[in-house]
Design a protein around this motif. Structure first.
Motif, PDB file in Angstrom:
ATOM      1  N   GLU A 209       9.941   5.380  -2.840  1.00  0.00           N
ATOM      2  CA  GLU A 209      10.292   5.761  -4.203  1.00  0.00           C
ATOM      3  C   GLU A 209       9.355   5.098  -5.202  1.00  0.00           C
ATOM      4  OE1 GLU A 209      12.248   8.124  -4.456  1.00  0.00           O
ATOM      5  OE2 GLU A 209      13.445   8.090  -2.625  1.00  0.00           O
ATOM      6  N   GLY A 210       9.630   5.282  -6.477  1.00  0.00           N
ATOM      7  CA  GLY A 210       8.746   4.816  -7.539  1.00  0.00           C
ATOM      8  C   GLY A 210       8.636   3.312  -7.643  1.00  0.00           C
TER       9      GLY A 210
ATOM     10  N   GLY B 237       0.796  -1.225   0.000  1.00  0.00           N
ATOM     11  CA  GLY B 237       0.000   0.000   0.000  1.00  0.00           C
ATOM     12  C   GLY B 237       0.822   1.264   0.000  1.00  0.00           C
ATOM     13  N   MET B 238       2.137   1.139   0.160  1.00  0.00           N
ATOM     14  CA  MET B 238       2.993   2.329   0.138  1.00  0.00           C
ATOM     15  C   MET B 238       2.861   3.041  -1.212  1.00  0.00           C
ATOM     16  SD  MET B 238       6.516   1.303   2.136  1.00  0.00           S
ATOM     17  CE  MET B 238       7.221   0.425   0.741  1.00  0.00           C
ATOM     18  N   GLN B 239       2.832   4.362  -1.150  1.00  0.00           N
ATOM     19  CA  GLN B 239       2.713   5.176  -2.354  1.00  0.00           C
ATOM     20  C   GLN B 239       3.966   6.034  -2.547  1.00  0.00           C
ATOM     21  OE1 GLN B 239      -0.040   4.857  -4.452  1.00  0.00           O
ATOM     22  NE2 GLN B 239      -0.449   3.164  -3.010  1.00  0.00           N
ATOM     23  N   THR B 240       4.323   6.240  -3.794  1.00  0.00           N
ATOM     24  CA  THR B 240       5.497   7.051  -4.105  1.00  0.00           C
ATOM     25  C   THR B 240       5.394   8.421  -3.437  1.00  0.00           C
ATOM     26  OG1 THR B 240       5.694   5.937  -6.241  1.00  0.00           O
ATOM     27  CG2 THR B 240       6.884   8.028  -5.970  1.00  0.00           C
ATOM     28  N   GLY B 241       6.456   8.805  -2.754  1.00  0.00           N
ATOM     29  CA  GLY B 241       6.487  10.089  -2.055  1.00  0.00           C
ATOM     30  C   GLY B 241       6.130  10.010  -0.590  1.00  0.00           C
ATOM     31  N   ASP B 242       5.510   8.896  -0.154  1.00  0.00           N
ATOM     32  CA  ASP B 242       5.220   8.725   1.271  1.00  0.00           C
ATOM     33  C   ASP B 242       6.505   8.797   2.086  1.00  0.00           C
ATOM     34  OD1 ASP B 242       2.542   8.311   0.755  1.00  0.00           O
ATOM     35  OD2 ASP B 242       2.568   6.150   1.151  1.00  0.00           O
ATOM     36  N   LYS B 243       6.370   9.214   3.331  1.00  0.00           N
ATOM     37  CA  LYS B 243       7.487   9.205   4.260  1.00  0.00           C
ATOM     38  C   LYS B 243       7.417   7.950   5.132  1.00  0.00           C
ATOM     39  CE  LYS B 243       9.265  13.063   2.906  1.00  0.00           C
ATOM     40  NZ  LYS B 243      10.562  13.066   2.189  1.00  0.00           N
TER      41      LYS B 243
END
Length: 337
Positions: A323-324, A153-159
């Motif tokens: 990251e992507g 579920g991690m999305q690009t740009g998340d911290k």
């Protein structure tokens, strides 16, 4: 050690024909912190997990509390409410009343943690063995599968945020060798006895997109699991990872947990030029009752850290960025700077 390395575990399970269940929506084919069963599509779900480890401290009360907190953490990592636990206890063979006293202290510590979590103790099993050990199976619930936090579920740009320091593996390896200092051990014991429930609630309130708890496979191992499940890469800032006092000194002295070599096999997924630093080795240090590792939208990250510290997670901090898209079967999913 109380846990088998990730590589051995994965390879062994791949050789088996594992029974499934029509209502199981998360299991060994899509591993997460808990197995999840859904009776009706879109309806309430139940979550199920189990943990067990050998005694690593001589205080049965503290051991019981830590073991229960550790087992409950899988439910908290997924945002589920623990409902009932079953205990599995091994006591050293004894010929006097010490077994009864040890059992009372073990279960008193465990009961305290379970009570705080709103989780009933439904029963269990005891046996005698060469050394003390304790574990729990825990079942819980959530309103729906959509309400759960998962490793994917991690999305690009998340911290990336971690809520507790790292280093319990090396610290207690040092203690077993009588080379640890009391001022190192006391904070680690306090941390291991602290529930991840408040952190779980804060992360959910700030829109966490993925979450897991940091336990036996170490920070690197669990981050790689999240990257693979999310098909994303990550950048990890080594100097931002919170460490227990004394952990780096243990590494400098060549003291490591027995599981660390197995965890180090995962280093192919990590690209770094800082491999000689003690902090790098601690990325593979197995944790007992560690904190949560979560991805949070960048716009919410600072407020999330502030809120985590307000509920007692004083070491909570941002340690990296998602990251992507990445090949889930490829190497080098995490860049460590």
């Amino acid at each position: 050690g109380a846990k088998v390395g990730a590589t051995v575990l994965r390879n062994a399970m791949q050789r088996l024909h594992v029974p499934g269940h029509g209502k199981m929506i998360l299991g060994l084919d899509s591993p997460d912190d808990c197995a999840v069963l859904e009776a009706e599509p879109g309806g309430p779900v139940t979550v199920h997990t189990v943990d067990y480890f050998r005694a690593f401290i001589s205080d049965p009360y503290a051991l019981g509390r830590i073991a229960a907190t550790h087992a409950l953490s899988d439910c908290h990592a997924m945002g589920a409410q623990p409902e009932v636990a079953l205990a599995l206890v091994t006591l050293p063979v004894a010929v006097d009343a010490s077994s009864e006293d040890d059992l009372v202290q073990l279960m008193a510590g465990a009961a305290e943690a379970l009570r705080e979590a709103g989780c009933a103790l439904g029963g269990g099993h005891t046996s005698e063995g060469s050394e003390m050990g304790i574990g729990f199976s825990v079942s819980g619930s959530a309103p729906s599968s959509a309400a759960l936090l998962r490793k994917g579920g991690m999305q690009t740009g998340d911290k990336l945020i971690v809520t507790k320091p790292i280093g319990t593996g090396v610290l207690f390896a040092a203690q077993m060798r009588h080379r640890a200092r009391g001022r190192w051990i006391a904070p680690a014991l306090r941390s291991m006895g602290e529930s991840n429930a408040p952190a779980s609630r804060v992360l959910a309130e700030h829109g966490a997109t993925a979450c897991t708890d940091v336990t036996g496979f170490g920070l690197c191992g669990h981050l790689l699991e999240m990257c693979q499940a999310s098909e994303r890469g990550a950048t990890l800032h080594l100097h931002d990872v919170p460490l227990f006092d004394g952990a780096e000194e243990c590494v400098r002295q060549g003291i490591f947990s027995s599981l660390a070599p197995a965890n180090m096999r995962l280093r192919h997924g990590l690209v770094s030029e800082r491999t000689a630093e003690p902090a790098y080795a601690l990325l593979f240090d197995p944790q007992t009752s560690g904190g949560l590792l979560a991805s949070v939208p960048a716009a919410n990250a600072d407020a999330c850290v502030d809120a985590l510290r307000a509920v007692g997670c004083q070491s909570a901090t941002v340690i990296g960025t998602v990251e992507g898209a990445a090949d889930p079967k490829g190497g080098g999913l995490v860049m460590c700077e």
